[in-house]
Design a protein around this motif. Structure first.
Motif, mmCIF file in Angstrom:
data_model
loop_
_atom_site.group_PDB
_atom_site.id
_atom_site.type_symbol
_atom_site.label_atom_id
_atom_site.label_comp_id
_atom_site.label_asym_id
_atom_site.label_seq_id
_atom_site.Cartn_x
_atom_site.Cartn_y
_atom_site.Cartn_z
ATOM 1 N N UNK A 1 62.580 57.995 66.914
ATOM 2 C CA UNK A 1 61.713 57.949 67.929
ATOM 3 C C UNK A 1 60.598 56.867 67.378
ATOM 4 N N UNK A 2 60.408 55.842 67.985
ATOM 5 C CA UNK A 2 59.579 54.740 67.589
ATOM 6 C C UNK A 2 58.468 54.471 68.865
ATOM 7 N N UNK A 3 57.282 54.254 68.376
ATOM 8 C CA UNK A 3 56.066 53.730 69.465
ATOM 9 C C UNK A 3 55.670 52.250 68.804
ATOM 10 N N UNK A 4 56.166 51.495 69.748
ATOM 11 C CA UNK A 4 55.722 49.882 69.580
ATOM 12 C C UNK A 4 54.033 49.767 69.913
ATOM 13 N N UNK B 1 36.117 55.422 70.645
ATOM 14 C CA UNK B 1 36.923 55.703 69.460
ATOM 15 C C UNK B 1 37.198 54.565 68.191
ATOM 16 N N UNK B 2 37.498 55.170 67.055
ATOM 17 C CA UNK B 2 38.065 54.299 66.128
ATOM 18 C C UNK B 2 39.607 54.095 66.167
ATOM 19 N N UNK B 3 40.034 52.840 65.760
ATOM 20 C CA UNK B 3 41.657 52.658 66.042
ATOM 21 C C UNK B 3 42.354 53.695 65.689
ATOM 22 N N UNK B 4 41.957 54.368 64.403
ATOM 23 C CA UNK B 4 42.771 55.495 63.729
ATOM 24 C C UNK B 4 42.734 56.615 64.632
ATOM 25 N N UNK B 5 41.633 57.150 65.100
ATOM 26 C CA UNK B 5 41.561 58.387 65.920
ATOM 27 C C UNK B 5 42.279 58.043 67.285
ATOM 28 N N UNK C 1 46.149 57.975 66.597
ATOM 29 C CA UNK C 1 46.450 59.545 66.055
ATOM 30 C C UNK C 1 46.804 60.422 67.703
ATOM 31 N N UNK C 2 45.795 60.415 68.398
ATOM 32 C CA UNK C 2 45.892 61.073 69.677
ATOM 33 C C UNK C 2 47.176 60.429 70.357
ATOM 34 N N UNK C 3 47.441 59.368 70.470
ATOM 35 C CA UNK C 3 48.216 58.568 71.256
ATOM 36 C C UNK C 3 49.858 59.020 70.622
ATOM 37 N N UNK C 4 49.860 58.950 69.567
ATOM 38 C CA UNK C 4 51.354 59.156 68.798
ATOM 39 C C UNK C 4 51.479 60.591 68.887
ATOM 40 N N UNK C 5 50.479 61.446 68.470
ATOM 41 C CA UNK C 5 50.655 62.920 68.854
ATOM 42 C C UNK C 5 51.408 63.131 70.180
#
Lengths: 312, 312
Positions: free
Chosen positions: B77-80, B126-130, B133-137
């Motif tokens: 599974x991949x997220x662009x 939000x920071x990009x990483x934060x 992370x939320x979106x990916x999870x």
């Protein structure tokens, strides 16, 4: 930048507190920080005479100076470790400090006790730092008890405590984590309370304080400390601190506030009594007597070995 | 140095394992290490189809390759993410990998979902990483559940886990410490089991594996990761590792063996259900819907603000 307290030109900048002070106000600030730590953590009262363990370095001499300036009743205890010129300078500076301030100082020379650090290291497989730690703890505990002091204070600063915490965490030393605290109450009739009034004060701050107060301390690190694990942990924490100011203080404070709770009950219980010297011990011998036995065994082996080489 | 397994010339040196391997034997060694982790931690069985979260980087593609080579049933599974050329290259390499091996790949384009990372970052504080992370999870959990996979595997390696553990410890994030484990069992009907089969494999090892297996992965770091906290922790741990080889592995392993026990019971309990999307949530909204609300609020404020500027 201006002094936070009196608006004169600042000379000491404290990044983790986001403030700066002139000389006089910094000295006042640091003394008050220590006073608050002593009171908040209930380390000791003004009625109790505090025995301060002094090495001759900046931290322990700054601690003694601060406690005396704050009006606490203090005396010093110093171990002459027997590590050549380094130890000689340490003892001289400690004695000069006590003399100049009319403070009482108890000095024990490890050479006269037969346990100078080089002797012990040569006779055992322990590292100098490990042996020195055992010996120091033993004598400080014993002298505090024998001289009837209710509390023993050491000069461990924030950097020391953060490095120790990091080491305990990297190896998940659960028992040590359960015990790490700026106030260690007595758990044995021959243990007096042990406190670390500088646990929130950084190494930079004690160095600035000692300099501004004109304290003549030993600047050199102990020659045995080269490559010591503790210094590697300090280096890693300093790098984190450079990028994220306040890391060390938050690490130690948040541990005391929340993290430590998780380990309470894992401390390994109260100590027993050493069958050889009566000191507190985990096992039948205390760590110091265990070390002494190693040294004695080596002394007995040596002549036997040399006489054996004479009889072919 | 010779290969530990076949005695030919070694090409990959593993300091923390105190051994070295030739190309072929290293590939065999690493695959077996992962197989052992999967079995020992009971991550999944050969009957279960594993959904592998793949970014296009070395770790996730190496993981997919290893699991497929070991004969496990896998899909990707991949997220662009929508982060310019970086994301485009990531998606292309992931698709090429899947195509070449005849593996099934589920791809979701965040731009089409209205939550490309730059859009979300611009609309929130939000920071990009934060945010990422939320979106990916959210998407990984949702897709694994909706497509009926029993288990989701991510490419987190030893360096990732050690850095995460250090961050959790430096801030004493007791809830996060309670949850950090290579196997996270389902705690909600819409959570599938989540596993990290590479948790004992270092970044150096996955890079060597990907290189030796000829895997074409995205070498560049995400442009948003510059200065990321995680990289600061990794740097500090790398310095410790240089002086004390094996530090990272011991830190993570000993945590799982002893340290973690202290935090069990502090995990904050089982999640509730998001009132908006039905996903697991701590609070009334899940983290993803909280983020969406911020983005929507910003979209609504924007035209209002511009029309307001037209009426003086």
């Amino acid at each position: 930048m201006k002094c936070k307290r009196c608006r004169r030109k600042a000379e000491v900048h404290l990044r983790q507190h986001n403030s700066a002070f002139c000389r006089g106000c910094f000295v006042f600030f640091l003394q008050r920080q220590v006073q608050r730590a002593v009171e908040k953590q209930r380390m000791f009262t003004r009625d109790e005479e505090v025995l301060v363990a002094v090495s001759g370095g900046k931290d322990s001499l700054a601690l003694w100076d601060i406690l005396a300036e704050l009006g606490f009743r203090t005396a010093g205890v110093h171990l002459a470790l027997g590590i050549g010129a380094y130890s000689q300078a340490s003892t001289e500076k400690t004695e000069a400090f006590a003399r100049a301030r009319g403070q009482r100082l108890i000095t024990v020379r490890l050479e006269e006790e037969g346990v100078a650090i080089p002797t012990v290291v040569a006779a055992t497989h322990r590292s100098a730092c490990a042996a020195c730690g055992i010996i120091k703890r033993h004598y400080f505990d014993r002298l505090a008890f024998e001289y009837g002091f209710p509390v023993l204070a050491t000069g461990h600063n924030l950097d020391d405590e953060a490095a120790r915490l990091l080491g305990n965490v990297l190896h998940w030393q659960v028992r040590h984590l359960a015990k790490q605290h700026p106030v260690m109450q007595s758990t044995h009739e021959r243990f007096v309370r042990k406190v670390k009034p500088l646990f929130r004060i950084s190494e930079y701050e004690t160095a600035a304080y000692a300099f501004l107060r004109g304290i003549d301390y030993v600047v050199d690190e102990c020659p045995n400390s080269v490559g010591a694990t503790q210094l590697v942990y300090k280096d890693a924490l300093n790098r984190l601190e450079t990028v994220m100011s306040g890391t060390k203080l938050a690490f130690v404070q948040e541990f005391l506030r929340t993290g430590r709770q998780a380990f309470v009950g894992h401390s390994g219980g109260v100590p027993e009594t050493c069958t050889r010297c009566g000191a507190p011990a985990f096992g039948s011998l205390c760590a110091f007597c265990g070390l002494l036995q190693e040294v004695e065994a080596k002394r007995q082996r040596r002549p036997a070995a040399s006489s054996a080489s004479e009889t072919p």
